[in-house]
Enzyme design. Structure first.
Site, PDB file in Angstrom:
ATOM      1  N   GLY A  71      27.749  36.358   0.318  1.00  0.00           N
ATOM      2  CA  GLY A  71      26.563  37.178   0.556  1.00  0.00           C
ATOM      3  C   GLY A  71      25.820  36.743   1.809  1.00  0.00           C
ATOM      4  CB  THR A  72      24.910  33.395   3.117  1.00  0.00           C
ATOM      5  OG1 THR A  72      24.300  33.017   1.884  1.00  0.00           O
ATOM      6  CG2 THR A  72      24.129  32.821   4.281  1.00  0.00           C
ATOM      7  CG  ASN A 149      17.231  36.297  -5.238  1.00  0.00           C
ATOM      8  OD1 ASN A 149      16.680  37.129  -4.514  1.00  0.00           O
ATOM      9  ND2 ASN A 149      17.109  34.999  -5.032  1.00  0.00           N
ATOM     10  CD  GLN A 177      21.321  37.885  -8.013  1.00  0.00           C
ATOM     11  OE1 GLN A 177      21.709  38.146  -9.155  1.00  0.00           O
ATOM     12  NE2 GLN A 177      21.389  36.656  -7.514  1.00  0.00           N
ATOM     13  CB  SER A 197      28.118  37.271  -3.261  1.00  0.00           C
ATOM     14  OG  SER A 197      28.536  35.965  -3.535  1.00  0.00           O
ATOM     15  CG  HIS A 199      29.005  32.790  -6.176  1.00  0.00           C
ATOM     16  ND1 HIS A 199      27.919  32.148  -6.718  1.00  0.00           N
ATOM     17  CD2 HIS A 199      28.645  33.126  -4.922  1.00  0.00           C
ATOM     18  CE1 HIS A 199      26.956  32.080  -5.808  1.00  0.00           C
ATOM     19  NE2 HIS A 199      27.370  32.672  -4.718  1.00  0.00           N
ATOM     20  CB  THR A 235      43.375  32.532   7.918  1.00  0.00           C
ATOM     21  OG1 THR A 235      43.930  32.133   9.167  1.00  0.00           O
ATOM     22  CG2 THR A 235      44.485  32.800   6.920  1.00  0.00           C
ATOM     23  CB  CYS A 328      19.704  29.505  -2.242  1.00  0.00           C
ATOM     24  SG  CYS A 328      20.867  30.617  -2.996  1.00  0.00           S
TER      25      CYS A 328
HETATM   26  C1  LIG Z   1      20.147  38.317  -3.322  1.00  0.00           C
HETATM   27  C2  LIG Z   1      21.087  37.297  -2.805  1.00  0.00           C
HETATM   28  N1  LIG Z   1      21.584  37.440  -1.561  1.00  0.00           N
HETATM   29  C3  LIG Z   1      22.443  36.556  -1.040  1.00  0.00           C
HETATM   30  C4  LIG Z   1      22.844  35.449  -1.750  1.00  0.00           C
HETATM   31  C5  LIG Z   1      23.813  34.495  -1.134  1.00  0.00           C
HETATM   32  O1  LIG Z   1      25.111  34.760  -1.558  1.00  0.00           O
HETATM   33  P1  LIG Z   1      26.274  33.658  -1.324  1.00  0.00           P
HETATM   34  O2  LIG Z   1      25.955  32.551  -2.258  1.00  0.00           O
HETATM   35  O3  LIG Z   1      27.532  34.388  -1.687  1.00  0.00           O
HETATM   36  O4  LIG Z   1      26.225  33.284   0.100  1.00  0.00           O
HETATM   37  C6  LIG Z   1      22.341  35.233  -3.046  1.00  0.00           C
HETATM   38  C7  LIG Z   1      22.693  34.019  -3.805  1.00  0.00           C
HETATM   39  O5  LIG Z   1      21.856  33.427  -4.486  1.00  0.00           O
HETATM   40  C8  LIG Z   1      21.449  36.190  -3.590  1.00  0.00           C
HETATM   41  O6  LIG Z   1      20.948  36.049  -4.815  1.00  0.00           O
END
Ligand SMILES: Cc1ncc(COP(=O)(O)O)c(C=O)c1O
Length: 386
Positions: A71-72, A149, A177, A197, A199, A235, A328
């Site tokens: 996601g990041t 989130n 989310q 994302s 996970h 890759t 995070c």
């Molecule tokens: C709303 C939101 N965006 C982005 C992320 C980041 O995703 P990733 O952990 O896959 O980088 C998160 C993770 O907590 C999230 O909750």
């Protein structure tokens, strides 16, 4: 002592069926999809099937899907890519975004780009009118998340998209989310970019997707090989991609059943909290316009409020895993930017925890949570009952 996990918005375990789908791509089909031989081709075929599955799940074309590390990266890539392509100087977002969006927008200040924040209402929802008010001729893009989130509120994306469309402004949403939890279709929601994302949906960590609508102005920043039509060098994470596609497929198949399950557990939890804490707790955010599996609570019955960080640690000792603010950011002592920006008193914000339920939580888990919350909150509040 048993341990019960209520932090599924931070991450989820990999579903057994996802693991089974991935395993052959870690061992037998280990090839590099860019290699011109049959071992490489096996991997390539599987990646392209996964791309089709993911595209179909969100109403996109396979060529509009780019695989990323999560996601990041998807958030960074959407925002920086549009700004670089348009040459415009303002990015509209909100103060409630994940740091992947907030810090991406802030980092662009060095390039003379100004982040502009659309105001949320007191429940944490960004209204289309507030986005319209923030638009100027310098607006490069709008980036607003689908589900928050920390508090679980749902933004009215299709209304916001209408505003963006009227002004010809690209619209990105972080759907990390919401994907797999509520319907996400890029045309219905009017999105030009979307981040997801693996996970958060019982898939592996380190894999994500950026959806990019054909023809939207955007430039790549990750240069390398010719992968992903030269939009993201590197890759491909083949097992991760297979895992994400399988996890997404399963989450869509089970979405209605999971939603019913979460609504039942949520009702039980709120009933238990009401009976145990009465008026001495509150729910942050908008309980009406939110996803059922995320509940952000503040314990307000003691003078000065309870320390949310201590609450989390005490619950952990008792076998309950929750989070305060976003996982995070844990490790930093600053209060949650989300709770601060929906106008909560610092005391309330600091005494808050996030409970995020998962598909495998049971009614017995909720009873256990309430029992431990009662124990810990009352102990922390002193001998007096809160
Ligand atoms: C709303 C939101 N965006 C982005 C992320 C980041 O995703 P990733 O952990 O896959 O980088 C998160 C993770 O907590 C999230 O909750």
């Amino acid at each position: 002592m048993k341990t019960v996990y209520f932090d599924h918005a931070a991450t989820t375990p990999v579903d057994q069926r996802v693991l089974e789908a991935m395993t052959p791509y870690l061992t037998e089909h280990f090839g590099n999809p860019n290699s011109a031989h049959q071992i490489g081709n096996n991997a390539k075929v599987a990646v392209e099937e996964a791309r089709e599955t993911i595209a179909e799940a969100i109403g996109a074309e396979p060529a509009e899907i780019i695989f990323t590390s999560g996601g990041t990266e998807s958030d960074n890539t959407a925002i920086k890519g549009v700004v670089n392509a348009t040459g415009k100087t303002e990015v509209i977002t909100s103060p409630l975004e994940h740091h992947a969006v907030l810090h991406s927008a802030e980092a662009l200040k060095r390039k003379g780009i100004k982040p502009v924040y659309a105001e949320p209402d007191a429940k944490g929802i960004i209204r289309a009118e507030n986005v319209a008010d923030a638009i100027t001729e310098n607006t490069a893009m709008v980036s607003l998340m689908h589900v928050n989130n920390e508090i679980g509120t749902i933004n009215p994306l299709s209304e916001i998209a209408e505003v963006c469309k009227e002004h010809g402004i690209p619209f990105h949403s972080d759907t990390v989310q919401s994907i797999g939890k509520i319907p996400v279709d890029v045309d219905t929601l009017g999105l030009d970019f979307l981040s997801m994302s693996g996970h958060k949906i019982y898939g592996p960590k380190g894999i994500g997707v950026l959806y990019m609508r054909h023809g939207t102005p955007w430039l790549p920043w990750m240069h390398g090989g010719s992968q992903e039509r030269r939009r993201r060098g590197g890759t491909l994470n083949v097992p991760g991609i297979i895992g994400l596609a399988k996890a997404l497929e399963l989450s869509l198949t089970d979405m209605e059943e999971h939603t019913r399950h979460f609504k039942k557990l949520r009702k039980q939890l709120i009933r238990g909290l009401d009976e145990t804490f009465g008026d001495n707790y509150c729910i942050n955010g908008d309980p009406e316009q939110g996803v059922p599996h995320i509940l952000n609570l503040a314990f307000t019955g003691t003078e000065g409020g309870l320390d949310g960080e201590m609450l989390l640690l005490n619950l952990d000792v008792e076998g309950i895993c929750v989070s305060n603010g976003s996982a995070c950011t844990s490790g930093t002592v600053e209060p949650s930017h989300v709770l601060n920006n929906i106008g909560l008193d610092t005391e309330v914000a600091n005494s808050s925890i996030r409970i995020s339920m998962g598909k495998d939580n049971t009614p017995a888990d909720i009873d256990y949570l309430i029992e431990k919350l009662e124990l810990v909150v009352n102990r922390m509040a002193g001998t007096a009952k809160v």
